[in-house]
Design a protein around this motif. Structure first.
Motif, PDB file in Angstrom:
ATOM      1  N   PRO A 232      43.321  18.636 -12.394  1.00 25.39           N
ATOM      2  CA  PRO A 232      42.545  18.156 -11.839  1.00 25.39           C
ATOM      3  C   PRO A 232      41.833  16.890 -11.190  1.00 25.39           C
ATOM      4  O   PRO A 232      43.076  15.732 -10.073  1.00 25.39           O
ATOM      5  CB  PRO A 232      42.267  16.986 -13.013  1.00 25.39           C
ATOM      6  N   GLU A 233      40.630  16.650 -11.052  1.00 23.79           N
ATOM      7  CA  GLU A 233      40.236  15.620  -9.951  1.00 23.79           C
ATOM      8  C   GLU A 233      40.316  13.721 -10.107  1.00 23.79           C
ATOM      9  O   GLU A 233      40.102  13.803 -11.314  1.00 23.79           O
ATOM     10  CB  GLU A 233      39.310  15.542  -9.150  1.00 23.79           C
ATOM     11  N   ARG A 234      41.477  13.087  -9.685  1.00 28.83           N
ATOM     12  CA  ARG A 234      41.374  12.043 -11.256  1.00 28.83           C
ATOM     13  C   ARG A 234      40.375  10.599  -9.521  1.00 28.83           C
ATOM     14  O   ARG A 234      40.682  10.510  -8.904  1.00 28.83           O
ATOM     15  CB  ARG A 234      43.516  10.970 -10.345  1.00 28.83           C
ATOM     16  N   LYS A 235      40.172   9.766 -10.552  1.00 28.70           N
ATOM     17  CA  LYS A 235      38.965   8.850 -10.910  1.00 28.70           C
ATOM     18  C   LYS A 235      38.798   7.870 -10.804  1.00 28.70           C
ATOM     19  O   LYS A 235      39.501   7.853 -12.706  1.00 28.70           O
ATOM     20  CB  LYS A 235      37.319   9.008 -10.384  1.00 28.70           C
ATOM     21  N   ASN A 236      38.154   6.553 -10.671  1.00 28.16           N
ATOM     22  CA  ASN A 236      38.002   5.471 -11.404  1.00 28.16           C
ATOM     23  C   ASN A 236      37.151   4.648 -11.698  1.00 28.16           C
ATOM     24  O   ASN A 236      35.989   4.998 -11.062  1.00 28.16           O
ATOM     25  CB  ASN A 236      38.850   4.165 -10.625  1.00 28.16           C
ATOM     26  N   TYR A 237      36.781   4.912 -12.934  1.00 30.03           N
ATOM     27  CA  TYR A 237      35.951   4.402 -13.767  1.00 30.03           C
ATOM     28  C   TYR A 237      35.683   3.803 -14.458  1.00 30.03           C
ATOM     29  O   TYR A 237      35.696   3.692 -15.793  1.00 30.03           O
ATOM     30  CB  TYR A 237      34.884   6.078 -14.557  1.00 30.03           C
ATOM     31  N   GLY A 238      34.964   2.161 -14.003  1.00 33.32           N
ATOM     32  CA  GLY A 238      35.671   0.901 -14.724  1.00 33.32           C
ATOM     33  C   GLY A 238      36.831   0.771 -14.912  1.00 33.32           C
ATOM     34  O   GLY A 238      37.579   0.832 -14.450  1.00 33.32           O
ATOM     35  N   ASN A 239      36.539   0.432 -16.186  1.00 35.98           N
ATOM     36  CA  ASN A 239      38.373   0.216 -16.862  1.00 35.98           C
ATOM     37  C   ASN A 239      38.770   1.617 -17.417  1.00 35.98           C
ATOM     38  O   ASN A 239      39.749   1.678 -18.313  1.00 35.98           O
ATOM     39  CB  ASN A 239      37.868  -0.593 -18.015  1.00 35.98           C
ATOM     40  N   PHE A 240      38.515   2.495 -17.444  1.00 34.08           N
ATOM     41  CA  PHE A 240      38.828   4.129 -17.334  1.00 34.08           C
ATOM     42  C   PHE A 240      39.082   5.115 -15.867  1.00 34.08           C
ATOM     43  O   PHE A 240      39.029   4.601 -15.074  1.00 34.08           O
ATOM     44  CB  PHE A 240      37.873   4.585 -18.119  1.00 34.08           C
TER      45      PHE A 240
END
Length: 1239
Positions: free
Chosen positions: A525-533
């Protein structure tokens, strides 16, 4: 004889009267001079001797100086002579006139004197030295003898001026290479005894020893010895206890003085004395006998010398003597010793000191040793062992075991050090301590970052502490509950991309390897930062468009330790394109459900889900199961708290916050909130808490808030969804009370709106009963009694809780209601074997009937729980019900609106019919025994009556056991449980035996009807019948009891019969019974078909009436004999509430014995004739009109007719039935003695 020459070597002339001395002539050699008495003959002159004066006196050839064998090699002979003059220093200077004069004069004199030496080569002046004037010179020649030197020395004064005052007797000859000088030993060490030996070929002379030009004389250290052997003179110098100071040059000098010279033998040897010392060795050791490393302790001692020599031997001693155990090993200059460690060396109180001595010896006196002490003692120790090496992944379990040997310790304390912070582990459920073996186990079921650090285990007492520590690193790995999935459930369309997403907290330094897995196939899967997640998304496209199916889909996280965790499975279904209705973001057919997660917050996400329904091409919200933020926060904290090392410390604060939140109605506004609160209570109930009133009230008040009237709608909703929340709430209260720890050895009496708690600590030699009354909740009362005769361990606790409202929210049985308080009693120790608890409940509704003592069985109904009445005895008296049980769980009483017990008419019919049946079966057996010989005159009749007799016997035994069970009332059921189990077993066995004998009878009938050309011996038929009649039932009965009895669900709770609800043991009777009924119905049908076949031509009215009569008679006979009445049991199973079916079934089966007597025995003409004959009524019997009966006669075909015609026989096409008299004929069974199976 001609003598050409005589070489005389020894001459023995008379010296004095009667004395003769022998000596050697020139050129011969013997150092001794022998003289002896002579015996001269009287008539001879004095020059004649009669005998040799000395035996074996002879002279040897004189040896050559420096060349004893006279080989002719050039030899330098060191010589000196002394002048009787004062020494002048000019003689030290080789260039002085005096020196030159002396040199010239003496060289000239020596040259003239020594030229007569045979083999003379040269003579050289070496120098002059004091002591008078000593002239040193060398004479060089070949094969020079001592006699020649002696002669030459005597010539020197003749050629030297007398002014030199030469002393003739001062000539000295020094020989340096003819002395054998040996040193023993060859390698010399301090402390050795050394022997220096000089040996020359001479029989006289004096020996002098020098050490560094210092004369050695006898002393305490030096011993000089001289001895003569054959022509050898030996001088020994023995030096004892040599030191390094004794090293140096040793000179051995032998001197022999004659008139003209002094002969000196001189030899020089250097010796080196080496020091002998131990440079390294094992330190003194202390061994703790009770240490866990006792056996692993190194038991190897060593010593090393400063030098290596093969002549040095090593050895070990134990306390001064040679050890009998152990093993030594030498490696160059070191020696090792492996000693044995045994428990016998460890005394309980005193230390044992063993002295091991390593020794190095040369065998000549040198010795070096070192003592090493080993002290055996018992000391306090603590050791920690871990189930993991040094690291464990978050979410995984591990345990630490702390073992010690510490005297008189008070407690074992666990602490965690993280940085500078040290905190005590307050988690009693995590710690298991066994003081008898001084062991404490810390078990962590779910490792979190709170458990990261160094663990310190301390055995503590008043005077000292003994500790050990170990470090455990908790490596991050997300917990399954902390993985947010979107969607949770959905459908996908083939070859259409579907977006999937999952998120975890970004508060970690671990770099996870994340894969998206579909049906075992892995995708990145593609990893992304989403706020504190941290979120991982993947667009999945299914290309294999097969039939509609469900997929296994999940995310997998792997950390640096290569340990993994899987998310919850995403429910994914492949839907054909033709069925797709909803397409907005997610695909779905009409009526499909889409489940999505609740929203993400700043640092966490809301627990629960949102459900959507596909309706008219759109996703319509159907249900919101998301938890409110406040309760969501408490739920996350509870999950963390229960896995925290400081759970007990933080529990009171958390309980107070939980109570405050639940008291506000607006905070609990959905069934999801209610279920979340129950989960919170379930989590924190696992935390052992002090039994203080504030803690108990906070927990109980929260329970009160969840069961008040305003929440009943939510409870109904949860129960309709088959949720286990109500059962979980009850279990939480039970576990909370079980984990309460007494304060000051007491429990407070605590009551809230719906809960009341009382408890007791068992003291030593308990003299009182545990007797607690509850009357403060629900306007109801209850009593709990555990008699003092019940033996309980000292310091164990008993806690009881009465609940007035929880019973109303639990799922109820059909037509049954909780009609009292629910009482929970917990015991902290194991329940003893003789344990009984007595509880008295006040009825809440007096109009309800049929009280049952029940307990809540948490494992029933798919772990959702259900009321169960196992192992309790109830007594109903004056508005109260007393329950006596042998186990501990939440108890109550169930009552119903009407009596569910059997109808009185049904019970009357059952017991009356059984009595008639038993009498009838006894009569049947008696009659069969009386007429046996008369009615068993062929194989068919014999087997028929065998079957009837065994059917009657089996049913009789089963009916008798059935009466036994009737005596055991429901109230006495538990006390007579063993008798009840035995009765059930025999009822099951013998009813099956009766049915299988009925099957045997049916098979025999079928065999005689169909296989008319085949005849089997009586023995084989009997063996098969008995195997079928008793063997098969025994197998069914034994397997049933063996499988179900260990699980305690062999019999029912209320009656002595096979269990149905729990184990379905009743199937072991129902299945074979119904199978036999079906087979016998088939056989009955065959008989009827045979009857319906016409004999000859068309049927007349008379024949039809006769046929109908035969059918009716056959059915009347076969129905009881073949057990067809058991078929009515199917109706009772299909409609258990219909009393008519129960009455009909009871009537037909209880009277089965009567039917067998009437139709199977009394209706048989053969039997009635035999009975009349026995009573002298045979004449009357012979006059009776012979009744017609259906008989089987031999087919009018050959016995060799093919077996392929069997099917025709079955349909009645061969052979025939006829109406005839039963008259005797020939002995052939198939052609005479025809006998009806139906008569």
């Amino acid at each position: 004889m001609n003598i050409s020459s005589i070489n005389v070597t020894a001459v023995c002339p008379p010296s004095d009267e009667n004395v003769s001395c022998c000596y050697c002539e020139a050129g011969a050699y013997n150092e001794s001079k022998a003289c002896s008495q002579l015996s001269l003959p009287s008539n001879q002159s004095c020059g004649y001797i009669k005998d040799m004066p000395f035996y074996r006196f002879h002279c040897d050839p004189e040896p050559c100086i420096g060349d004893p064998q006279c080989t002719g090699e050039p030899v330098d002979i060191h010589m000196s002579v002394t002048l009787d003059q004062a020494f002048s220093d000019d003689l030290r200077n080789s260039s002085s006139v005096l020196y030159k004069k002396y040199k010239d004069d003496f060289e000239n004199a020596f040259l003239q004197s020594y030229t007569c030496l045979s083999g003379f080569l040269s003579v050289t002046i070496i120098g002059f030295r004091p002591g008078g004037i000593s002239v040193d010179y060398n004479v060089k020649g070949r094969a020079v003898t001592f006699s020649e030197i002696h002669y030459s020395n005597s010539r020197v004064p003749k050629f030297l001026n007398q002014s030199y005052h030469l002393i003739p007797s001062s000539f000295t000859t020094e020989i340096t290479n003819e002395t054998k000088f040996t040193v023993s030993p060859e390698e010399i060490f301090e402390g050795d005894t050394v022997t220096l030996m000089c040996e020359i070929n001479a029989k006289s002379g004096d020996a002098i020893w020098y050490h560094s030009n210092q004369t050695i004389s006898n002393s305490s250290q030096h011993l000089l010895k001289k001895k003569f052997e054959t022509r050898v003179l030996i001088s020994n110098l023995t030096i004892t206890n040599v030191t390094t100071k004794d090293s140096g040059s040793y000179t051995c000098v032998f001197s022999k003085i004659s008139d003209y010279y002094r002969l000196t033998y001189k030899s020089i040897q250097d010796i080196t004395v080496s020091s002998l010392s131990i440079t390294s060795y094992s330190n003194d050791m202390k061994i703790s006998c009770n240490s866990p490393d006792f056996q692993a302790t190194s038991n190897l001692l060593f010593c090393c010398l400063n030098i290596y020599s093969t002549s040095i031997k090593s050895g070990w001693k134990l306390n001064g003597i040679n050890p009998t155990t152990g093993a030594s090993n030498d490696t160059k200059n070191c020696t090792e010793y492996e000693f044995n460690i045994t428990e016998s060396l460890c005394l309980p109180e005193l230390a044992t000191v063993m002295t091991y001595t390593c020794e190095f010896q040369t065998g000549h006196g040198a010795r070096a040793s070192q003592n090493i002490t080993v002290t055996y003692s018992r000391t306090d120790y603590v050791r920690i062992s871990s189930s993991v090496n040094t690291s464990v992944s978050e979410g995984k379990e591990f345990n630490l075991t702390c073992k010690g040997d510490v005297k008189n310790y008070d407690s074992i304390i666990w602490e965690i050090q993280s940085g500078d912070k040290i905190q005590t582990v307050e988690c009693a459920s995590c710690i298991t301590t066994n003081k008898s073996i001084a062991t404490s186990v810390l078990s962590v079921n779910v490792a979190t970052q709170d458990w990261n650090g160094t663990y310190i285990c301390t055995f503590s007492n008043k005077s000292s502490n003994t500790s050990a520590n170990v470090t455990v690193n908790v490596i991050p790995l997300p917990l399954t509950t902390n993985i947010w999935l979107d969607p949770i459930k959905t459908s996908i369309q083939c070859k259409k991309s579907q977006h999937f997403n999952c998120c975890i907290s970004a508060n970690t330094m671990e770099d996870y390897t994340v894969t998206f897995v579909v049906q075992g196939k892995e995708f990145q899967p593609e990893r992304k930062n989403y706020g504190n997640f941290l979120c991982y998304s993947y667009n999945y496209n299914e290309t294999e468009c097969g039939k509609q199916q469900n997929f296994e889909v999940y995310y997998r996280f792997v950390n640096g330790m290569k340990q993994e965790v899987k998310s919850q499975n995403i429910q994914l279904k492949l839907t054909p394109e033709s069925n797709i209705s909803c397409t907005e973001n997610f695909y779905g057919a009409e009526e499909d459900r889409l489940i999505k997660p609740c929203r993400l917050l700043s640092n966490t996400f809301i627990r629960g889900n949102e459900i959507y329904k596909c309706y008219n091409t759109s996703w319509i919200p159907e249900r919101n199961n998301c938890v409110s933020e406040q309760i969501n926060s408490l739920l996350i904290r509870a999950e963390s708290l229960v896995n925290s090392p400081v759970a007990k410390t933080e529990l009171p604060i958390f309980l107070q916050q939980l109570q405050n939140v639940t008291e506000l109605q607006q905070n609990v506004n959905s069934s999801a909130d209610l279920a979340a609160i129950v989960n919170i209570l379930y989590n924190i109930s696992a935390i052992p808490a002090d039994a203080s009133k504030p803690i108990i009230e906070a927990f109980f008040s929260t329970v009160d808030n969840t069961v008040n009237d305003s929440k009943m709608e939510f409870w109904t909703e949860l129960n309709n969804e088959n949720a286990s929340s109500s059962s979980l709430l009850l279990y939480s209260v039970e576990r909370f009370s079980e984990n309460l720890q007494p304060v000051n050895n007491t429990f407070p009496n605590v009551s809230t709106k719906t809960l009341e708690l009382q408890g007791m600590v068992v003291t030593e030699n308990r003299s009182t009963d545990y007797n607690k009354d509850f009357n403060k909740v629900g306007n109801l009362s209850a009593n709990v009694l555990i008699e003092k005769s019940v033996t309980l361990p000292t310091n164990s606790t008993i806690v009881s809780v009465a609940c007035s409202a929880i019973g109303q929210i639990l799922p109820r049985n059909d037509n049954e209601y909780v009609n009292s308080l629910v009482v929970i009693t917990t015991l902290s120790s194991e329940r003893p074997q003789n344990f009984y608890i007595n509880m008295t409940f006040q009825k809440a509704n007096m109009s309800l009937k049929s009280p049952q003592c029940v307990f809540w069985n948490f494992s029933f109904n798919g772990n959702r729980g259900k009321w169960d009445n196992y192992s309790c005895i109830s007594t109903d008296k004056e508005g109260n019900v007393t329950c006596s049980c042998d186990h501990l769980t939440p108890f109550s009483i169930l009552m119903s609106l009407e009596n569910p017990s059997s109808n009185a008419a049904s019970a009357y019919i059952t017991y009356s019919g059984l009595a008639i049946s038993i009498v009838s079966l006894v009569v049947c057996i008696i009659i069969e025994s009386l007429v046996w010989k008369n009615v068993t005159n062929n194989t068919t009749s014999y087997m028929r009556h065998i079957c009837i007799l065994n059917i009657s016997t089996s049913l009789l035994v089963a009916d008798i056991w059935f009466i036994v069970t009737a005596v055991i009332s429901e109230q006495k059921l538990q006390k007579n449980r063993e008798i009840c189990i035995a009765a059930t077993f025999f009822i099951h066995l013998f009813y099956l035996c009766g049915l299988f004998w009925m099957l045997s009878l049916g098979l025999i009938l079928f065999y005689r009807l169909v296989f008319i050309f085949h005849n089997t011996s009586k023995t084989i038929q009997k063996v098969l019948a008995f195997c079928l009649g008793y063997g098969c039932p025994f197998v069914f009965a034994v397997i049933t009891i063996a499988v179900t009895l260990p699980q305690k669900n062999y019999i029912r709770k209320d009656v002595c019969w096979l269990n149905w609800k729990d184990s379905k043991a009743l199937l072991a009777f129902i299945i074979p019974a119904l199978a036999i009924v079906v087979m016998n119905l088939f056989i009955t049908g065959v008989v009827i078909i045979k009857i319906l076949r016409p004999n000859i031509g068309d049927k007349t009215n008379k024949q039809e009436r006769k046929t109908l009569f035969q059918i009716g008679k056959s059915l009347a006979i076969l129905t009881p004999l073949l057990g067809l009445t058991w078929g009515f049991g199917v109706a009772t199973i299909m409609d258990s509430k219909n009393e008519a079916f129960h009455i009909l079934f009871a009537l037909l089966n209880t009277l089965q014995g009567l039917f067998i007597l009437v139709f199977g025995t009394l209706w048989d003409k053969k039997i009635t004739e035999a009975l009349l004959k026995r009573n002298s009524l045979s004449r009357w019997s012979s006059q009776q009109t012979k009744s017609t009966s259906l008989i089987l006669v031999s087919p009018m075909f050959s016995m060799g007719y093919p077996l392929s015609r069997t099917f025709n026989n079955l349909c009645g096409k061969t052979g025939k039935y006829t109406v005839s008299s039963s008259e005797p004929s020939s002995s052939s069974e198939n052609t005479s003695k025809s006998y009806s199976l139906l008569n």
